[in-house]
Design a protein around this motif. Structure first.
Motif, PDB file in Angstrom:
ATOM      1  N   ASP A 204      -0.204   5.526   8.085  1.00  0.00           N
ATOM      2  CA  ASP A 204      -0.418   4.285   7.255  1.00  0.00           C
ATOM      3  C   ASP A 204       0.973   3.511   7.825  1.00  0.00           C
ATOM      4  OD1 ASP A 204      -2.182   5.037   6.031  1.00  0.00           O
ATOM      5  OD2 ASP A 204      -0.736   6.181   4.211  1.00  0.00           O
TER       6      ASP A 204
ATOM      7  N   LYS B  38       0.739  -0.955  -0.471  1.00  0.00           N
ATOM      8  CA  LYS B  38      -0.230  -0.321  -0.306  1.00  0.00           C
ATOM      9  C   LYS B  38       0.997   1.317   0.192  1.00  0.00           C
ATOM     10  CE  LYS B  38      -2.899   2.529   2.609  1.00  0.00           C
ATOM     11  NZ  LYS B  38      -3.828   2.531   4.033  1.00  0.00           N
TER      12      LYS B  38
ATOM     13  N   GLN C  22       1.891   2.181  14.070  1.00  0.00           N
ATOM     14  CA  GLN C  22       0.502   1.623  13.945  1.00  0.00           C
ATOM     15  C   GLN C  22       0.351   1.496  15.236  1.00  0.00           C
ATOM     16  OE1 GLN C  22      -0.760   0.225  10.349  1.00  0.00           O
ATOM     17  NE2 GLN C  22      -1.269   1.445   9.882  1.00  0.00           N
TER      18      GLN C  22
ATOM     19  N   ILE D  35       2.387   4.784   1.361  1.00  0.00           N
ATOM     20  CA  ILE D  35       2.029   5.386   2.307  1.00  0.00           C
ATOM     21  C   ILE D  35       1.516   7.045   1.893  1.00  0.00           C
ATOM     22  CG2 ILE D  35       3.588   6.393   4.164  1.00  0.00           C
ATOM     23  CD1 ILE D  35       5.240   3.953   4.117  1.00  0.00           C
TER      24      ILE D  35
END
Length: 69
Positions: free
Chosen positions: A10, A3, A15, A5
């Motif tokens: 992200d 994915k 996280q 960023i």
């Protein structure tokens, strides 16, 4: 490919830092009330600081500054 960023949110490391901060708040909730301004506060501030430093570093102008944070 992974994915793209687009934000510090992200980043897997940010996280994970947020999970750590949440866990720290959950664990310190059970600490003695007389530690609320001592160890509890210090642990919570330091846990939150990790995610904040990652976010701040992500917003820096170059990779060197980001890595420093």
């Amino acid at each position: 490919m992974g994915k793209r960023i687009e934000s510090y949110r992200d980043l897997m490391v940010w996280q994970a830092a947020m999970v750590l901060a949440e866990d720290c708040y959950r664990v310190t909730k059970g600490f003695p009330k007389d530690e609320i301004y001592g160890m509890t506060s210090q642990m919570r501030r330091s846990a939150v600081s990790i995610a904040a430093n990652i976010a701040e570093g992500y917003g820096r102008e170059n990779r060197g500054s980001f890595v420093q944070f």
